[in-house]
Design a protein around this motif. Structure first.
Motif, PDB file in Angstrom:
ATOM      1  N   ILE A 124     -18.702 -74.834  26.736  1.00  0.00           N
ATOM      2  CA  ILE A 124     -18.495 -74.429  25.345  1.00  0.00           C
ATOM      3  C   ILE A 124     -19.525 -75.103  24.448  1.00  0.00           C
ATOM      4  O   ILE A 124     -20.069 -74.487  23.532  1.00  0.00           O
ATOM      5  N   SER A 128     -22.021 -72.879  22.102  1.00  0.00           N
ATOM      6  CA  SER A 128     -21.974 -72.929  20.638  1.00  0.00           C
ATOM      7  C   SER A 128     -23.137 -73.760  20.101  1.00  0.00           C
ATOM      8  O   SER A 128     -23.063 -74.298  18.999  1.00  0.00           O
ATOM      9  N   GLU A 129     -24.197 -73.871  20.898  1.00  0.00           N
ATOM     10  CA  GLU A 129     -25.447 -74.531  20.472  1.00  0.00           C
ATOM     11  C   GLU A 129     -25.285 -76.019  20.188  1.00  0.00           C
ATOM     12  O   GLU A 129     -26.155 -76.631  19.588  1.00  0.00           O
ATOM     13  N   GLN A 130     -24.145 -76.611  20.601  1.00  0.00           N
ATOM     14  CA  GLN A 130     -23.973 -78.040  20.314  1.00  0.00           C
ATOM     15  C   GLN A 130     -24.937 -78.887  21.136  1.00  0.00           C
ATOM     16  O   GLN A 130     -25.383 -79.943  20.694  1.00  0.00           O
ATOM     17  N   ASP A 132     -27.963 -77.836  22.117  1.00  0.00           N
ATOM     18  CA  ASP A 132     -29.252 -77.681  21.430  1.00  0.00           C
ATOM     19  C   ASP A 132     -29.312 -78.608  20.224  1.00  0.00           C
ATOM     20  O   ASP A 132     -30.348 -79.228  19.963  1.00  0.00           O
ATOM     21  N   ALA A 133     -28.195 -78.671  19.495  1.00  0.00           N
ATOM     22  CA  ALA A 133     -28.174 -79.517  18.305  1.00  0.00           C
ATOM     23  C   ALA A 133     -28.430 -80.966  18.686  1.00  0.00           C
ATOM     24  O   ALA A 133     -29.187 -81.667  18.004  1.00  0.00           O
ATOM     25  N   LEU A 134     -27.826 -81.419  19.775  1.00  0.00           N
ATOM     26  CA  LEU A 134     -28.063 -82.797  20.224  1.00  0.00           C
ATOM     27  C   LEU A 134     -29.536 -83.002  20.536  1.00  0.00           C
ATOM     28  O   LEU A 134     -30.133 -84.008  20.133  1.00  0.00           O
ATOM     29  N   GLU A 135     -30.123 -82.037  21.251  1.00  0.00           N
ATOM     30  CA  GLU A 135     -31.533 -82.192  21.612  1.00  0.00           C
ATOM     31  C   GLU A 135     -32.407 -82.231  20.375  1.00  0.00           C
ATOM     32  O   GLU A 135     -33.365 -82.987  20.311  1.00  0.00           O
ATOM     33  N   CYS A 136     -32.054 -81.410  19.381  1.00  0.00           N
ATOM     34  CA  CYS A 136     -32.837 -81.406  18.149  1.00  0.00           C
ATOM     35  C   CYS A 136     -32.718 -82.718  17.407  1.00  0.00           C
ATOM     36  O   CYS A 136     -33.596 -83.088  16.648  1.00  0.00           O
ATOM     37  N   MET A 137     -31.586 -83.403  17.585  1.00  0.00           N
ATOM     38  CA  MET A 137     -31.448 -84.711  16.943  1.00  0.00           C
ATOM     39  C   MET A 137     -32.075 -85.796  17.795  1.00  0.00           C
ATOM     40  O   MET A 137     -31.877 -86.979  17.537  1.00  0.00           O
ATOM     41  N   ILE A 139     -31.197 -86.668  20.642  1.00  0.00           N
ATOM     42  CA  ILE A 139     -30.205 -87.393  21.439  1.00  0.00           C
ATOM     43  C   ILE A 139     -30.159 -86.689  22.790  1.00  0.00           C
ATOM     44  O   ILE A 139     -29.913 -85.491  22.853  1.00  0.00           O
ATOM     45  N   ASP A 140     -30.431 -87.441  23.848  1.00  0.00           N
ATOM     46  CA  ASP A 140     -30.481 -86.835  25.172  1.00  0.00           C
ATOM     47  C   ASP A 140     -29.061 -86.519  25.647  1.00  0.00           C
ATOM     48  O   ASP A 140     -28.268 -87.436  25.841  1.00  0.00           O
TER      49      ASP A 140
ATOM     50  N   ARG B  82     -39.086 -84.925  17.477  1.00  0.00           N
ATOM     51  CA  ARG B  82     -37.816 -84.353  17.027  1.00  0.00           C
ATOM     52  C   ARG B  82     -37.099 -85.253  16.043  1.00  0.00           C
ATOM     53  O   ARG B  82     -36.239 -84.796  15.305  1.00  0.00           O
ATOM     54  N   PHE B  89     -28.244 -75.044  12.201  1.00  0.00           N
ATOM     55  CA  PHE B  89     -28.150 -73.896  13.094  1.00  0.00           C
ATOM     56  C   PHE B  89     -27.424 -72.740  12.424  1.00  0.00           C
ATOM     57  O   PHE B  89     -26.660 -72.922  11.480  1.00  0.00           O
ATOM     58  N   ASN B  91     -24.877 -71.026  13.363  1.00  0.00           N
ATOM     59  CA  ASN B  91     -23.424 -71.191  13.254  1.00  0.00           C
ATOM     60  C   ASN B  91     -23.057 -72.643  12.990  1.00  0.00           C
ATOM     61  O   ASN B  91     -21.969 -73.088  13.316  1.00  0.00           O
ATOM     62  N   PHE B  95     -20.115 -80.474  16.173  1.00  0.00           N
ATOM     63  CA  PHE B  95     -19.380 -80.888  17.371  1.00  0.00           C
ATOM     64  C   PHE B  95     -17.904 -80.726  17.070  1.00  0.00           C
ATOM     65  O   PHE B  95     -17.335 -81.478  16.271  1.00  0.00           O
ATOM     66  N   ARG B 111     -28.959 -93.058  17.148  1.00  0.00           N
ATOM     67  CA  ARG B 111     -30.408 -93.188  17.042  1.00  0.00           C
ATOM     68  C   ARG B 111     -30.858 -94.426  16.286  1.00  0.00           C
ATOM     69  O   ARG B 111     -32.026 -94.780  16.312  1.00  0.00           O
TER      70      ARG B 111
END
Lengths: 265, 257
Positions: A124, A128-130, A132-137, A139-140, B82, B89, B91, B95, B111
């Motif tokens: 999920i 829901s791109e969560q 991707d959002a982590l990677e963009c921040m 955060i691995d 990054r 995004f 949507n 989290f 971070r």
């Protein structure tokens, strides 16, 4: 023409599975590497996962462990009675639990309870791109989401297996000794005599390996839900991949059980 | 346009199976400016952003960010790049098992080495900027669409990024809500001075915010122009787009007149 189509199809399928396998191995290596990279490790993340994966599984482990031990006591007693060796009941129950049934059944229960949850949660998050959002921040996700789950499962599995074994042995005791009337003394002495370090060690190695299998397959399946051949989109995609992950994990546990046994015996 | 662009896309091609979505994207984005990418839905606008973020690798072509080739970077360099990015995004991608506060605090917690006290201060400041005081303990599912976007924006801005990407910031919101998002955007940009890349089809409203408007049509950026020039461009696709999206008014005037 049909032959050509068949070749094409099987080649495509073959490539897909090789791709999948490769992705999963890279995923595992990535998680292992990021687990040992140390900046900003949050202990609370790991304890939370141990609670979710480990502590919350205890009830189901105790329950299944008790009944497994009980049925072993019942079957074992009736079989051993034919040879007049009811005295060996304790060692029969303990050995089958510690070597085989404990690790395997505990692993299957954890797969159903925690593995499916891991897969669905990560699936999920992916959809829901969560992730991707982590990677963009920057955060691995391997470190932030996966590493705590890996550590928690690998820590929890041997402990859950131990609980399963102990409860199972007492379940066997309950049925064999208290209900069917095998001798209490020989139940325990035969167990002390026959169970060796080698057996416990084998069970321990198995539970570690199964723990890794569970979290690896379930997490990777969820993480790569968007690469699924059958389409990994939306709620249905997640449900399909979760089912698949649970089946694959269960099968792998049984297959690996055979190979680990043959290696350690 | 005399300064060096901070982001440059050179001849980006990307296809999925037989379908070629991007057929050679060339686009430059300049520091401190707002660049808007417009075009029809489902034609790869968000895909361009994902290329800049390094989430998707192009089939061919190069992405330069701060003068460095994104696809030749090590994982560490990519991580560093990054850290200058903030992303809202489509949507909001919040989290969903964390509260609003934890969502916005996450980048700070993971971070930086800031203490919980400092984090609370920074998070509350950003939430205040978004008019979100009092929803700290709510979960994303309990928020309306507009609020969710504002939380997403707060999270994108919490590390004070240099470039912020907005993937359809107003899609699915009513007029009042989308005006509110634009106001918040305008206020934060003047305050924080970031470079903005917006994917949108909220034409013509978006022209007011844009320094440059780029039209994606048929897998190619037709042109990237200031809004006034864009509206009077000779490019047939841009003309068609402008007429299609803004023409109705003229047409009705014609009828009325």
């Amino acid at each position: 023409m049909i032959l050509l189509k068949f070749l094409e199809k099987s080649g495509e399928l073959g490539l897909y599975y090789i791709n999948q396998a490769g992705r999963m191995v890279i995923f595992l290596l990535h998680v292992i590497i990021s687990t040992f990279k140390l900046p900003y490790y949050k202990v609370s993340n790991i304890t939370k996962q141990i609670y979710i994966i480990g502590s919350l599984s205890i009830f189901v482990i105790v329950f299944t462990g008790a009944f497994t031990g009980m049925v072993l006591g019942l079957q074992g007693y009736n079989t051993l009675k034919k040879f007049g060796s009811e005295g060996l009941l304790g060692s029969a129950v303990a050995l089958s639990l510690i070597r085989e049934l404990g690790p395997v059944l505990a692993a299957l229960m954890v797969t159903g309870r925690a593995g499916s949850a891991i897969c669905a949660e990560i699936g999920i998050m992916r959809n829901s791109e969560q992730i991707d959002a982590l990677e963009c921040m920057a955060i691995d996700p391997h470190k932030y989401i996966m590493a705590p789950k890996f550590i928690a499962t690998i820590v929890s599995m041997p402990l859950l297996t131990a609980i399963f074994n102990v409860v199972g042995i007492f379940g066997g005791y309950l049925v064999g000794v208290k209900l069917l009337g095998a001798s209490e003394g020989s139940y325990f002495t035969s167990m002390y005599k026959d169970v060796e370090f080698q057996d416990v060690y084998m069970g321990f190695v198995k539970s570690l390996c199964f723990g890794l299998l569970i979290v690896w397959i379930c997490a990777a399946k969820g993480f790569y839900v968007h690469y699924e051949r059958t389409g990994g989109f939306g709620a249905e995609g997640v449900s399909r991949v979760t089912t698949y992950a649970v089946v694959l994990t269960s099968v792998s546990i049984l297959v690996f059980d055979y190979f680990i046994t043959s290696l350690l015996l | 346009m005399n300064t060096e662009p901070i982001i440059q896309l050179i001849d980006i091609k990307k296809g999925f199976g037989p379908q070629q979505v991007l057929k050679g994207i060339n686009l430059s984005i300049y520091e401190g400016k707002t660049t808007v990418i417009v075009g029809e839905s489902g034609k790869g606008k968000s895909l361009i952003i994902k290329h800049i973020l390094g989430l998707i690798k192009p089939d061919s072509g190069k992405v330069f960010v701060f003068g460095k080739d994104l696809n030749k970077m090590s994982g560490k360099e990519l991580k560093e790049i990054r850290s200058y990015f903030g992303v809202l995004f489509q949507n909001a991608a919040l989290f969903d098992s964390m509260t609003v506060f934890d969502n916005v605090a996450l980048p700070l917690r993971e971070r930086t080495r800031a203490s919980e006290g400092d984090i609370a201060g920074m998070v509350n400041e950003k939430l205040k900027l978004m008019d979100l005081e009092g929803s700290n303990e709510k979960f994303p599912a309990q928020l309306s669409g507009g609020m969710r976007k504002r939380v997403g924006l707060a999270r994108a801005l919490v590390l004070n990024p240099r470039i912020v990407f907005f993937d359809e910031p107003t899609t699915g919101l009513d007029v009042a809500k989308s005006n509110e998002i634009y106001r918040v955007f305008f206020r934060t940009q003047t305050k924080l001075g970031y470079t903005a890349v917006i994917v949108s089809h909220d034409v013509p409203k978006i022209f007011k915010l844009a320094d440059y408007v780029a039209l994606l049509h048929d897998g190619i950026i037709q042109d990237c122009l200031p809004p006034e020039d864009f509206q009077t461009s000779d490019n047939p696709f841009i003309r068609e787009f402008v007429e299609k999206t803004m023409g109705l008014i003229y047409e009705s005037e014609e009828v009325e007149g």
